[in-house]
Scaffold this active site. Structure first.
Site, mmCIF file in Angstrom:
data_model
loop_
_atom_site.group_PDB
_atom_site.id
_atom_site.type_symbol
_atom_site.label_atom_id
_atom_site.label_comp_id
_atom_site.label_asym_id
_atom_site.label_seq_id
_atom_site.Cartn_x
_atom_site.Cartn_y
_atom_site.Cartn_z
ATOM 1 N N ALA E 33 0.812 -1.215 0.000
ATOM 2 C CA ALA E 33 0.000 0.000 0.000
ATOM 3 C C ALA E 33 0.847 1.268 0.000
ATOM 4 C CB ALA E 33 -0.948 -0.012 1.203
ATOM 5 N N ASP E 275 -4.592 3.162 -3.333
ATOM 6 C CA ASP E 275 -3.298 3.804 -3.096
ATOM 7 C C ASP E 275 -3.035 4.898 -4.127
ATOM 8 O OD1 ASP E 275 -2.943 1.904 -1.031
ATOM 9 O OD2 ASP E 275 -2.274 0.453 -2.519
#
Lengths: 333, 333, 333, 333, 333, 333
Positions: E33, E275
């Site tokens: 992430a 993300d």
């Protein structure tokens, strides 16, 4: 245990939507209607055995290997030195180009199968269900005789017998199909068909569109009456595109109609979806119990099949039950 | 112009040295002895025409396309709706596992070829050389008849005729090969063979090893005498491994022996090397002139063929001449 | 820190020994002599910076990305909207077919580089060594000017300067190379060359074969004397095949000769082996210390490079030291 | 029937000699010493069963599938929800870069195996031979206990027991290996080892080179005496390169020495060659009969293994017997 | 400059919609992430630094390489010899089969991260923003401590701090997540979440469907009030299929609501879309300025991310601005 | 016979929707507007000849090969040693990322074409139709001269002349296009254009959406009047996504409007769809006869083109006629 009888072929598919003519490599899968059913059921947890005739060469071994890989018992396959491995080529399409199939199965080992060579009582030992499709009797006259032999033996052994019409215009005419198949129907408990095949083979007309489930209920009822089936299952497909279809099914059994949800399916590979339906239906009926479960598991398993490359249904029982409980399309993390 | 007659097949090869049984994809090539010769010659700059019989389907079209791609004229191919595309599967090996071939060519369109259908006078218009190999008459009785018909027509039309023995034990026995082929030899000017095939088909024994060129010269001389060939070419292979062989050849013509260098060949794909030899020999003789050139171009072209995937020799005249002038193995920059 | 100056290109290679003409896909790598040196050194642990000129498009970014991926500093690259990304196509061969290269670099952004645009004092901040090869001045007249500018600046900044002759016949003639390069040699401390390039560019003749190290020692000594190099390194290759070569090198420095072992190299991809030699030599000299280490690390790193696809040396210091201590060819488990 | 006990892993290999660090795809195989033996034997025609512990997830199922694909019985595998699938990464090398292995097997389901969970009497029903390697007891303390449990049960059930030393320095030290393994040796009838492993684990020194068969005979004799083995088999490898090795073996049994030919092997993938040796040896001894057959089939099968991608020996009995009768390296047509 | 802290993993994906169980090769990407956020921002032109802990082996190096490739600074990564590279397997689905993820991250080097080892003042030198997600504290107790340490240090250094809830049910329970995360919220300026995660972790309920933006505005306002965030961003996804979703987002900041367009996204790979949203939001706020730009760039960048294979957002600022100005879907020529 | 004149390029495409910047391999196709038309027509059964200028190297040969593969006559191509092979890179997109093209065609052999070198009377021997597009005169001034030369010669030879506007903003400005093209229009019988190109080049405005066929009819009529075309064909595309478009066309000829059905196209590769339209239109008009057939075959062939990878239309006449008769999207079995 489920027993099925039929041909398998090595399937060759150009990757990435290439036309066969421009292929520089071909993906290799193994498929065949009744093997697909055996694999689909074995993966759900129902023991299965597949009876066939294979050439003793790398392609024949590949077919048995791929069946065993998914837990299907191949110990009753007849291995021979005559006959070749049947092949087929699949082109995956995109609207307005439909997917298409080029069969190269003439002279296959399976088409040379002859009656009197299989010990059906041993083959059916411990089995509860026998499944075959209309492809097997279409392969050759002797294959039709073996089909009749197996159906009679299964019936005599007290198995439930299912038969998927699976009409193949490249193997025989509707007239020949009907002539061969009508006499076989007396051994059959459960008929499985697409809306299209009931029309072509038995002249049974349904609705204008597969959304017209009531019309197909009538078709199912009339076939049940005509041939004495205990159940008739009809799968319902709509093709607004090659990549997106809707998919559903209904079962008529004991005078009742059992419906499944209508799935939107994004299509990776629709070959084998009908066979996955049979596998799910048999599993649902035998293991979960009842026609409600049968149509639910059959339809969900076959909807899932569209998402997997190759002929085989690779879904597990857990996969199917996620769909049945409406788990949705988010990524599970 | 060169004319050849023979079958082509779709060739399927597992990549990266996989066994066929474990293949999940197959590389697609097209090959066939006489087509390979036509392609090899066309790429060197010698116009060529290939006569065959192909099924009207994507695989048949693929074969014609690949021939055309390299400039071979396919306008005399007969297109049919019966018969299938012959296939063959190649496993590329590594010592001690030899490369191997699984043919699946029964029932091919080409095996259904029949005499009387080709207008040989038109086909040979403008041609100077006709080439066929022992595979064509081995395909079927009618294919043997067409071979005889074509050989006679070529001879009558004043073409030079070459014949590559190309014995295939999977198609016929040595006895049958000899019975069919001996009568054909009267039409042949140039016989091309491996050391092994002369022994199997004509019982002509050479030396213990291919290093024993003198012994093979005797074989060539005796065959030339026995059948009245104007030239006999014998290719000489030594197999210390699957990936590294030595390769050479000799020609006996007009009482003289013509030798080629002995090449160390690193082998990517040796299928079609013999056909590249024929192509180079025909080009060398016709375009450069004389048996010295013939054996030199034939041997260099076939040595180069080992380095190229697929059946076809893709080398250009410039590639061959680099080898002939000893340009070496450095990277040209 | 090491600084290098030069062009990178996108390299396209048919997989599995295909000829370019038959390619249906191309593997993508990035390469260029001086970038290769920077990458090779960075991977050993020596900080490096690469100076170049790149087009502001996906191919230009790809080249910078691949440099950064291995830790090379690209912050001094000039990004431009004129000029294209140079390309080159590599065919990997097999005896008797050598590997070959087709350049398509005309009009590259790098060939449009002009003097006066780079702040060499900032570029050389913290640097100990500058490396360039004979390709950079060969790209264009202005590139030759920038090369001279950079060499002078490096020398002025007190860096050690190495120059790899890297003669490319497709970029210029021996005469032009000599005319441009001789004046550059006064800035050079360490000359790196193949036995072949010393002959072509400077007319310095070595032995008949690379086994003749004594002869190449003489070449090195005479060049050192002629141009005042503090060291001359010569790489020595023998090509019995395309897949198997022997590889070694020698350095003459301060009147001494330093030898490396002679490696048998099984060749996956030999492009970039000379650049890996430079990288290892610079690392060995700067980090390990001395010409013994330089020739040892240079030769081992470049021997290892032959085993890796692409232009870049991906070996780590540990990989090299395993070779130097003779760890052998068993699988480490 | 043969029973084996051990871990399987999913093996990931960069294609085309790429370094792992530069891989953009990884080929997937399944391997594990004792599974490899079970597969190798099953493919020769000897029924086999593999006992292991697998995670209930797609990777666990993949491992069971690949075992079943080749006919190995996996019905005694323990399926668990704790523990992961062990993985390992293989880099295929080229001289001077050896092939290498990166294990990622910590915390595998198999390492969590515990005694008392397997019904060995059922597992050994119908079995004649039990095989395990030194990897299994190295996995964890409890795995060592299960190994002892299984060995004792096999011995008690009257099976022949073979043990392949298979020393893995990444799993344990020589001292720990010796401490754990020496007590196990009393259950062992047939010890199988490389020349290297006998030295590392038991301090048994052979010759300077594997060509020194007499020295290894002494090693085998001394181990047989020390531990009371009925037979000791030692495989002999020489590595002049990564792509070309020589491979042979000897067996000392009943005071006699049995030798195998020395094969030149062109190497596609040498992982699993030792396991193929065990498989061939067991098959040769049990099915063909005697130590002559054992060493012959073991050595030929393992020589062939080097030519096949993946850990598994895919050769058939016919393949092996072609090698044993010296069929040579020509393409069979 | 942006700084992020988190784990990266090697991601393995079967190509062409294969199920993991049937994979014969796996595509290799790198993802995680917070690394994804750093890459996404760097590619837009915002300098970024990623802090993590990696194993010193080829897989660890691969992860750092892929970060560097896109310009992310990895000089503060801690390299260790304990711990493995975390892995994860992604199956790309097709309705009704959702895409799915199998994590294999236990025992990763990053999970062994401990407080007191990082020099946060040096790490934050020159930085304006710190970003972390709920995955990092979920990895292990010590990782949660490091998260707290970093958040406190960032706050103390005057950086803006963003926190993406990123709830992972396979790492911890909602109760544990809430217990660990609530105390961290006092360091956080900007909370980023999906509609689903706010509910699971903080019990904040939005609307019935993501079309119900007003409801999610209330959720955002209530969270802002509860924890004192200066802004809350919520991404809104609707999944009518696996291949076609709608995607949008809203930000509530300073009492205002900022909306983004609703995009139809054709999905190649949706992993990392959240993300990319964070990356675009941070870039938009810092570089373009203001919450209007933040939500616009965040939503457009993440919409684009769905079209790119792998976890990383590869879009450039120009790509995003084409979308923002409504350039449409024609091919630019 | 159809004759076309234009450039071909080697086209390189990252597979599986990768961005070019992240590509590790590129698929290789050959394309070019006028070659695409020649191939499309040849595959339908209309003999075709393509005139161009190619470099004598592997890439040049590849382009000629791929043309020949599909039956296009390349005997009038001029082979040269100056000039390179033009290249172009295609990124296949997914909404909201459009597909995009990066041209690298500067300095191509074709751009160096000069007037006076082609014997148009021989080239047009036996031909009935000449086709060229606006790309050819855009390549260079001399190419524009050759275009004019060819158009005049075609007209003089009595051929029907079609001209596809094919505006390329990366080659020239609208102003320059108009200045060069308007004088050419007097040779043109049939103008083919997208709705967009008529606007950009000739300032002819159609409707707001392509559904607005009436508006485009007006455009066509006004262009026909302005330039004296006997027919104007306009293709109509709507892009609700990158993977799903609608596609149709209309022709205005002799005062009449001819419409085609509106197809839903699932898009594998839309490059070359316009050229397929031209091919189908020419075939329909010449072989089937009349503008009804022209617009029907053109639209169906181009709808089918979207489903095939690469620039070329690979459909056969039978494929097109299946679409025209509404065969639907089921798998033919």
């Amino acid at each position: 245990m489920l027993v099925t009888l039929g041909e398998a072929m090595v399937r060759l598919t150009p990757p990435a939507f290439r036309r066969l003519e421009q292929a520089t490599s071909l993906d290799v899968h193994v498929g065949g209607a009744e093997l697909n059913v055996a694999v689909g059921a074995a993966r759900l947890g129902l023991a299965s055995r597949w009876v066939s005739r294979l050439p003793e060469n790398p392609l024949g071994r590949m077919m048995a290997n791929r069946a065993r890989e998914h837990g299907v018992d191949v110990s009753h396959v007849e291995w021979v030195r005559d006959g070749r491995a049947g092949l087929y080529f699949v082109e995956l399409g995109a609207a307005p180009r439909p997917s298409s199939v080029l069969y190269d199965r003439a002279g296959s080992a399976m088409s040379g199968i002859v009656p009197g060579r299989f010990d059906w009582s041993r083959i059916f030992e411990g089995a509860r269900w026998f499944h075959v499709s209309g492809i097997t009797p279409a392969l050759s006259e002797s294959a039709a005789e073996v089909t009749a032999e197996a159906l009679a033996a299964a019936k005599a052994a007290g198995l439930t017998v299912s038969y998927d019409l699976n009409y193949r215009s490249k193997l025989w005419s509707p007239e020949r199909a009907r002539a061969v198949e009508e006499p076989l129907m007396r051994f059959v408990d459960v008929l499985i068909a697409t809306e299209e095949d009931t029309r072509v083979v038995f002249g049974a007309h349904g609705g204008q569109s597969t959304a017209d489930a009531a019309a197909f209920e009538l078709v199912a009822r009339s076939l049940a009456t005509r041939f004495g089936f205990s159940a008739v299952a009809i799968t319902l497909r709509e093709n607004p595109g090659v990549w997106l279809n809707t998919w559903s099914a209904l079962v008529v059994a004991g005078g009742e109609r059992y419906d499944a949800p209508r799935y939107q399916v994004e299509i990776v590979d629709r070959i084998g979806a009908g066979d996955a339906f049979s596998a799910g239906l048999i599993f649902g009926y035998l293991v979960i119990g009842g026609w409600d479960a049968a149509v639910a598991y059959g339809t969900a398993l076959s909807a899932l099949k569209h998402s997997v490359p190759g002929d085989f249904s690779l879904s597990t029982r857990e996969d199917v039950e996620q769909v049945l409980k409406g788990a949705g399309l988010r990524v599970a993390r």
